[in-house]
Design an enzyme around this catalytic site. Structure first.
Site, PDB file in Angstrom:
ATOM      1  N   ASP A 170       3.807  -7.059 -10.454  1.00 33.46           N
ATOM      2  CA  ASP A 170       2.843  -8.157 -10.288  1.00 33.46           C
ATOM      3  C   ASP A 170       1.859  -8.294 -11.451  1.00 33.46           C
ATOM      4  OD1 ASP A 170       1.175  -6.016  -9.974  1.00 33.46           O
ATOM      5  OD2 ASP A 170       0.492  -6.545  -7.971  1.00 33.46           O
ATOM      6  N   TYR A 265      -1.120  -2.781 -19.913  1.00 31.40           N
ATOM      7  CA  TYR A 265      -0.755  -1.362 -19.888  1.00 31.40           C
ATOM      8  C   TYR A 265      -0.525  -0.773 -21.272  1.00 31.40           C
ATOM      9  CZ  TYR A 265      -0.615  -1.027 -14.831  1.00 31.40           C
ATOM     10  OH  TYR A 265      -0.980  -0.975 -13.508  1.00 31.40           O
TER      11      TYR A 265
HETATM   12  P1  NAD Z   1      -0.012   3.822  -0.143  1.00 31.57           P
HETATM   13  O1  NAD Z   1       0.059   5.292  -0.373  1.00 31.57           O
HETATM   14  O2  NAD Z   1      -1.165   3.235   0.543  1.00 31.57           O
HETATM   15  O3  NAD Z   1       1.286   3.382   0.673  1.00 31.57           O
HETATM   16  C1  NAD Z   1       2.552   3.854   0.457  1.00 31.57           C
HETATM   17  C2  NAD Z   1       3.237   4.197   1.776  1.00 31.57           C
HETATM   18  O4  NAD Z   1       4.564   4.642   1.464  1.00 31.57           O
HETATM   19  C3  NAD Z   1       2.563   5.322   2.573  1.00 31.57           C
HETATM   20  O5  NAD Z   1       2.263   4.900   3.880  1.00 31.57           O
HETATM   21  C4  NAD Z   1       3.605   6.438   2.575  1.00 31.57           C
HETATM   22  O6  NAD Z   1       3.617   7.201   3.754  1.00 31.57           O
HETATM   23  C5  NAD Z   1       4.897   5.651   2.397  1.00 31.57           C
HETATM   24  N1  NAD Z   1       6.010   6.435   1.911  1.00 31.57           N
HETATM   25  C6  NAD Z   1       6.002   7.417   0.984  1.00 31.57           C
HETATM   26  N2  NAD Z   1       7.238   7.895   0.801  1.00 31.57           N
HETATM   27  C7  NAD Z   1       8.058   7.214   1.629  1.00 31.57           C
HETATM   28  C8  NAD Z   1       9.449   7.270   1.888  1.00 31.57           C
HETATM   29  N3  NAD Z   1      10.261   8.125   1.247  1.00 31.57           N
HETATM   30  N4  NAD Z   1       9.959   6.437   2.823  1.00 31.57           N
HETATM   31  C9  NAD Z   1       9.152   5.577   3.484  1.00 31.57           C
HETATM   32  N5  NAD Z   1       7.829   5.472   3.265  1.00 31.57           N
HETATM   33  C10 NAD Z   1       7.289   6.291   2.349  1.00 31.57           C
HETATM   34  O7  NAD Z   1       0.191   3.157  -1.589  1.00 31.57           O
HETATM   35  P2  NAD Z   1      -0.255   1.741  -2.168  1.00 31.57           P
HETATM   36  O8  NAD Z   1      -1.351   1.950  -3.144  1.00 31.57           O
HETATM   37  O9  NAD Z   1      -0.470   0.792  -1.087  1.00 31.57           O
HETATM   38  O10 NAD Z   1       1.007   1.350  -3.039  1.00 31.57           O
HETATM   39  C11 NAD Z   1       2.299   1.227  -2.531  1.00 31.57           C
HETATM   40  C12 NAD Z   1       3.304   1.073  -3.642  1.00 31.57           C
HETATM   41  O11 NAD Z   1       3.255  -0.211  -4.222  1.00 31.57           O
HETATM   42  C13 NAD Z   1       3.120   2.038  -4.811  1.00 31.57           C
HETATM   43  O12 NAD Z   1       4.395   2.443  -5.285  1.00 31.57           O
HETATM   44  C14 NAD Z   1       2.428   1.204  -5.833  1.00 31.57           C
HETATM   45  O13 NAD Z   1       2.562   1.757  -7.097  1.00 31.57           O
HETATM   46  C15 NAD Z   1       3.188  -0.061  -5.639  1.00 31.57           C
HETATM   47  N6  NAD Z   1       2.620  -1.280  -6.222  1.00 31.57           N
HETATM   48  C16 NAD Z   1       3.384  -1.908  -7.124  1.00 31.57           C
HETATM   49  C17 NAD Z   1       2.976  -3.066  -7.692  1.00 31.57           C
HETATM   50  C18 NAD Z   1       3.852  -3.701  -8.739  1.00 31.57           C
HETATM   51  O14 NAD Z   1       3.416  -4.538  -9.452  1.00 31.57           O
HETATM   52  N7  NAD Z   1       5.100  -3.301  -8.903  1.00 31.57           N
HETATM   53  C19 NAD Z   1       1.756  -3.610  -7.340  1.00 31.57           C
HETATM   54  C20 NAD Z   1       0.955  -2.954  -6.401  1.00 31.57           C
HETATM   55  C21 NAD Z   1       1.424  -1.776  -5.841  1.00 31.57           C
HETATM   56  C1  G6P Z   2      -0.977  -3.530 -11.143  1.00 28.04           C
HETATM   57  C2  G6P Z   2       0.388  -3.035 -11.476  1.00 28.04           C
HETATM   58  C3  G6P Z   2       0.943  -2.238 -10.354  1.00 28.04           C
HETATM   59  C4  G6P Z   2       0.015  -1.112  -9.987  1.00 28.04           C
HETATM   60  C5  G6P Z   2      -1.363  -1.651  -9.674  1.00 28.04           C
HETATM   61  C6  G6P Z   2      -2.315  -0.484  -9.540  1.00 28.04           C
HETATM   62  O1  G6P Z   2      -0.898  -4.510 -10.159  1.00 28.04           O
HETATM   63  O2  G6P Z   2       1.280  -4.052 -11.789  1.00 28.04           O
HETATM   64  O3  G6P Z   2       2.194  -1.751 -10.730  1.00 28.04           O
HETATM   65  O4  G6P Z   2       0.503  -0.407  -8.870  1.00 28.04           O
HETATM   66  O5  G6P Z   2      -1.814  -2.473 -10.696  1.00 28.04           O
HETATM   67  O6  G6P Z   2      -3.451  -0.883  -8.917  1.00 28.04           O
HETATM   68  P1  G6P Z   2      -4.483   0.165  -8.297  1.00 28.04           P
HETATM   69  O7  G6P Z   2      -5.538  -0.729  -7.753  1.00 28.04           O
HETATM   70  O8  G6P Z   2      -3.725   0.932  -7.231  1.00 28.04           O
HETATM   71  O9  G6P Z   2      -4.930   1.033  -9.417  1.00 28.04           O
HETATM   72 MN    MN Z   3       3.364  -3.147 -11.929  1.00 23.78          MN
END
Ligand code: NAD
Ligand code: G6P
Ligand code: MN
Length: 442
Positions: A170, A265
């Site tokens: 994102d 980044y």
């Molecule tokens: P969070 O820790 O609040 O939530 C993650 C959840 O995943 C937890 O409830 C945990 O229990 C669960 N989990 C862990 N291992 C698991 C497994 N093997 N099977 C099922 N569930 C499992 O984390 P968050 O900050 O809300 O972020 C969630 C994810 O989204 C992270 O990987 C974060 O980096 C990603 N993210 C990506 C983007 C992007 O741009 N690609 C943007 C925002 C967040």
């Molecule tokens: C951006 C990135 C994500 C990352 C997030 C971290 O949206 O694209 O990949 O997970 O920032 O945000 P946070 O608020 O968890 O530092």
């Molecule tokens: Mn990302």
């Protein structure tokens, strides 16, 4: 219109309530009959799920809602898997950030040694979910934004090359909203971009409006003066002070190559000394998130559960995440919309490793994506990307082969790390911290 069934993997995520509310806001174009949550932490998921259950009863009672830790129940009869898991949760994110900082190295969630450590945890978790999807709903698509997306994408390319998975980030969406604002446009959807790189490691090379007008001069003027700091993404989720500093720092990242607009980044690779000087080894981004977003989201959930109603609750739709609905619609309705996806290069960047997972514009329709060729890239970006893609590939090979040597090489090669000695010290600490998650390395 067909109604869809979705499962959110990582049901206990801090992003889950925002995504559920965003889905409800988009039911006119993406109708839903069933929402399921799946997580492997029953206790964490239950808090989010109970609150969402109340919210859904009050706002969309026609949608069937369940939550479970049983893969068969979760992944049967679904059309889309929205995957955002964090293997090891924030406790491990904190160590990913603090261990490298102990050695004077960038401590970041997805960049440098911390990102590689997170990758070594995520690969197994994401592959497991993909296996469940393929077993119980073989026609489903997985929209994956679990991090570190670059390493997860390379692992799925190596281990599950034929899977119906789209890896997306994102950050470019947020930055494109900011650039649209710089140009007085209502939305990023009024722009057409060229972009190339790896995930969290890329550059915009061309940006036009719908009439073909070149928007780069205007955007460059803003970025040269203030980075992304003076622009507003109406949908912004990045509002904490540390993110504002990151947006400001893009000014210096841009100065290194003023022919392109960089992803935020890149500061971790081009200004690692600055990043370390401005980090507090006792209190990192993981602490900020635990004290901020996690407390806020779980606090709101608990309040809803106690009151038995979601009226005047702290839930907000995650408007910026509507790109997930755009992506689901592209597949469900063959909209042929453009997205930046993380896909096998195979010539799209002409002078770069064909087997690299690159982030580039793609057109998405019901049969998946078609890549848009980005041609040859400049030497500066190519040099940086060659180094970083080797780091990411070595990490995935280390996971597959259980190779200590390859993991040491991966950390040594990271531009954020100054020597093989420092890399080894960090690796040995990371192995100890990750003993419940990583494969055994020898
Ligand atoms: P969070 O820790 O609040 O939530 C993650 C959840 O995943 C937890 O409830 C945990 O229990 C669960 N989990 C862990 N291992 C698991 C497994 N093997 N099977 C099922 N569930 C499992 O984390 P968050 O900050 O809300 O972020 C969630 C994810 O989204 C992270 O990987 C974060 O980096 C990603 N993210 C990506 C983007 C992007 O741009 N690609 C943007 C925002 C967040
Ligand atoms: C951006 C990135 C994500 C990352 C997030 C971290 O949206 O694209 O990949 O997970 O920032 O945000 P946070 O608020 O968890 O530092
Ligand atoms: Mn990302």
């Amino acid at each position: 219109m067909k109604k869809f069934s979705v499962v959110i993997a990582g049901g206990g995520s801090t992003f889950t309530p925002g995504i559920v509310l965003m889905l409800l806001d988009n039911l006119d174009r993406f109708p839903i009959r069933s929402i399921k949550f799946y997580d492997n932490d029953a206790k964490r998921q239950k808090i989010v799920a109970k609150a969402c259950e109340i919210y859904l009863k009050e706002h969309a009672p026609e949608i069937e809602f369940t939550y479970t830790t049983d893969p068969q129940r979760a992944f049967s009869d679904v059309d889309f898997v929205l995957a955002h898991i964090r293997v090891g949760k924030y406790a491990m994110r904190e160590l990913d950030e603090k261990i490298p900082l102990k050695y004077g190295v960038v401590g970041q969630e997805t960049c440098g040694p911390g990102g590689l450590a997170y990758g070594m945890r995520s690969i197994g978790g994401v592959i497991e979910i993909l296996n469940y999807m393929e077993e119980y709903s073989p026609n489903a698509w997985m929209l994956n934004y679990s991090n570190p997306a670059a390493i997860v994408a390379e692992a799925t390319r190596r281990l599950r090359p034929d899977s119906k998975i789209l890896n997306i980030c994102d950050m470019p969406i947020d930055l494109e909203e900011k650039m649209a604002d710089m140009c007085g446009l209502k939305s990023r959807k009024e722009m057409q971009v060229s972009y190339y790189g790896l995930n969290h490691f890329g550059w915009w090379s061309e940006i036009y409006d719908k009439d073909g007008k070149d928007l780069m001069p205007e955007i460059k003027e803003h970025v040269a003066a203030n980075g992304f700091a003076d622009a507003i993404a109406k949908t912004d989720q990045h509002v904490d002070q540390s993110w504002l500093e990151t947006f400001q720092k893009v000014r210096d990242v841009y100065a290194v190559d003023p022919t392109t607009i960089p992803n935020t980044y890149l500061k971790y690779y081009l200004f690692p000394d600055y990043v370390v000087e401005h980090s507090n080894p006792e209190y990192t981004r993981a602490n900020e998130v635990m004290d901020g977003r996690e407390k806020q989201v779980f606090g709101a959930c608990k309040e809803i559960i106690e009151k038995g109603t979601s009226k005047e609750c702290g839930f907000e739709p995650d408007v910026h995440a509507s790109y997930i609905v755009d992506l689901a619609c592209a597949i469900a309705k063959n909209t042929q919309e453009r997205f930046l996806l993380i896909v096998p290069n195979e010539g799209a960047i002409e002078n770069f490793d064909p087997s690299a997972m690159v982030e580039i514009p793609c057109v998405v329709g019901s049969n998946g994506y078609e890549k848009i060729v980005q041609g040859a890239i400049p030497r500066f970006q190519k040099g940086l990307m060659e180094q970083q893609v080797a780091v990411e590939k070595l990490t995935v090979e280390a996971w597959i082969e259980g190779s200590y040597q390859k993991m040491w090489q991966a950390i040594t090669l990271s531009k954020t790390v100054s020597s093989a000695k420092v890399a080894k010290d960090i690796l040995d600490d990371l192995i100890e911290a990750n003993k419940d998650y990583w494969p055994k390395l020898s």
